[in-house]
Design an enzyme around this catalytic site. Structure first.
Site, PDB file in Angstrom:
ATOM      1  N   HIS A  97       6.216  -2.359  -2.984  1.00 23.37           N
ATOM      2  CA  HIS A  97       5.468  -1.638  -4.019  1.00 23.37           C
ATOM      3  C   HIS A  97       6.014  -2.022  -5.386  1.00 23.37           C
ATOM      4  O   HIS A  97       7.214  -2.271  -5.540  1.00 23.37           O
ATOM      5  CB  HIS A  97       5.580  -0.117  -3.806  1.00 23.37           C
ATOM      6  CG  HIS A  97       4.689   0.647  -4.745  1.00 23.37           C
ATOM      7  ND1 HIS A  97       5.101   1.013  -5.995  1.00 23.37           N
ATOM      8  CD2 HIS A  97       3.401   1.055  -4.624  1.00 23.37           C
ATOM      9  CE1 HIS A  97       4.092   1.633  -6.603  1.00 23.37           C
ATOM     10  NE2 HIS A  97       3.054   1.676  -5.793  1.00 23.37           N
ATOM     11  N   GLU A 176      -2.001  -4.512  -6.575  1.00 19.93           N
ATOM     12  CA  GLU A 176      -1.801  -3.459  -7.573  1.00 19.93           C
ATOM     13  C   GLU A 176      -1.204  -4.090  -8.831  1.00 19.93           C
ATOM     14  O   GLU A 176       0.018  -4.294  -8.896  1.00 19.93           O
ATOM     15  CB  GLU A 176      -0.845  -2.391  -7.037  1.00 19.93           C
ATOM     16  CG  GLU A 176      -1.334  -1.725  -5.768  1.00 19.93           C
ATOM     17  CD  GLU A 176      -0.657  -0.372  -5.544  1.00 19.93           C
ATOM     18  OE1 GLU A 176      -1.340   0.645  -5.703  1.00 19.93           O
ATOM     19  OE2 GLU A 176       0.540  -0.345  -5.239  1.00 19.93           O
TER      20      GLU A 176
HETATM   21  P1  13P Z   1      -2.013   5.373  -9.414  1.00 17.69           P
HETATM   22  O1  13P Z   1      -3.337   5.435  -8.697  1.00 17.69           O
HETATM   23  O2  13P Z   1      -1.487   6.729  -9.749  1.00 17.69           O
HETATM   24  O3  13P Z   1      -2.088   4.458 -10.606  1.00 17.69           O
HETATM   25  O4  13P Z   1      -0.951   4.758  -8.390  1.00 17.69           O
HETATM   26  C1  13P Z   1      -1.295   3.651  -7.641  1.00 17.69           C
HETATM   27  C2  13P Z   1      -0.184   3.310  -6.734  1.00 17.69           C
HETATM   28  O5  13P Z   1       0.912   2.976  -7.150  1.00 17.69           O
HETATM   29  C3  13P Z   1      -0.437   3.382  -5.277  1.00 17.69           C
HETATM   30  O6  13P Z   1       0.615   2.794  -4.583  1.00 17.69           O
END
Ligand code: 13P
Length: 267
Positions: A97, A176
């Site tokens: 992550h 992400e």
């Molecule tokens: P947010 O949707 O709060 O931006 O977080 C995304 C996330 O880090 C999921 O792992």
């Protein structure tokens, strides 16, 4: 993709009781949704996991761990081993992550060791990747994504990929963008997200041939009730990995249903 994926990472939020109430509410609200068409997963804190795995509607939600050490045991103070996750009956772990990579300085090589270790211990690996704002500004996003994928999945042979990707895919990717995550994040535009998902899918095909197309790629980073539907409608986005907008069961259920409605109207 046969399924649409909806997941949330609870990060360092919710105590044991809140996690259990959340899971009970979420499974109750979504129990009519056909699990052969959607996969719903939640990644709570380590301390909540022993209670989380005992909830009544356990079969309706997959549970995963937020991180994992890459050895079975040893002098690794503060780490949780794959055997400890197996002992809880878990079969999924998130790896790499953005907060692990950027706050805790984990490297691509470490994420790779965790991915291989997860596979060895029958834990589905959700590998998270994403470029920083600076890398994006320098025009390096595609290179960064490719590097994180090639390094993260290093050592997975074609024979292994065949096993991992027959039936339910046992490796997954969450894209992400670092600049899109969390309270200070700005969501990626739908066009940008789709463009990067195409880069990721092309890289997975480079790595694993046609089998690469079986790896689900989820988008995460400020997914919200407004952008969820257009995001999920994109060809290369197989699911959504949601933070803040999923941490109350009611709104998460609404978000999931609005996405499914959009997909069904688009045929
Ligand atoms: P947010 O949707 O709060 O931006 O977080 C995304 C996330 O880090 C999921 O792992």
């Amino acid at each position: 993709m046969d399924k649409v994926y909806f997941g949330t990472n609870l990060k360092m939020y919710k105590n044991i009781q809140d996690t259990v109430s959340y899971l009970n509410e979420l499974t109750e609200l979504t129990k009519d949704l056909d699990r052969s068409k959607i996969e719903l997963f939640v990644i709570p804190s380590y301390t909540s996991l022993p209670d989380a795995v005992k909830i009544e509607n356990r079969s309706l939600v997959r549970l995963g761990a937020q991180n994992m050490g890459w050895e079975e045991q040893g002098q690794f103070t503060g780490e949780i081993s794959p055997l400890m996750l197996n002992e809880l009956g878990l079969d999924m772990v998130m790896i790499g992550h953005s907060e692990r990579r950027h706050v805790f300085r984990e490297t691509d090589q470490e994420e790779n060791k965790k991915v291989l270790c997860a596979i060895q211990h029958h834990l589905d690996a959700l590998l998270c990747i994403g470029e920083t704002e600076e890398e994006k500004e320098y025009g390096l996003s595609d290179e960064v994504l490719r590097t994180q994928l090639i390094a993260g999945f290093h050592g997975i042979t074609s024979a292994m990929a065949e096993q991992l990707l027959e039936g339910e895919p046992k490796i997954r990717v969450a894209y992400e963008p670092v600049w899109a995550i969390g309270v200070n994040g700005k969501p990626a535009s739908v066009e940008y997200a789709e463009e990067k998902h195409r880069v990721i899918k092309a890289c997975l095909v480079d790595l694993f041939g046609e089998l690469g197309n079986r790896i689900p790629v989820l988008y995460g980073g400020s997914v919200n009730p407004q952008n969820a539907e257009p995001l999920i409608a994109q060809d290369s986005i197989d699911g959504l990995f949601v933070g803040r907008s999923a941490w109350n069961a009611g709104p998460f259920n609404t978000l999931i249903r609005s996405c499914l409605k959009r997909l069904s109207t688009e045929g």
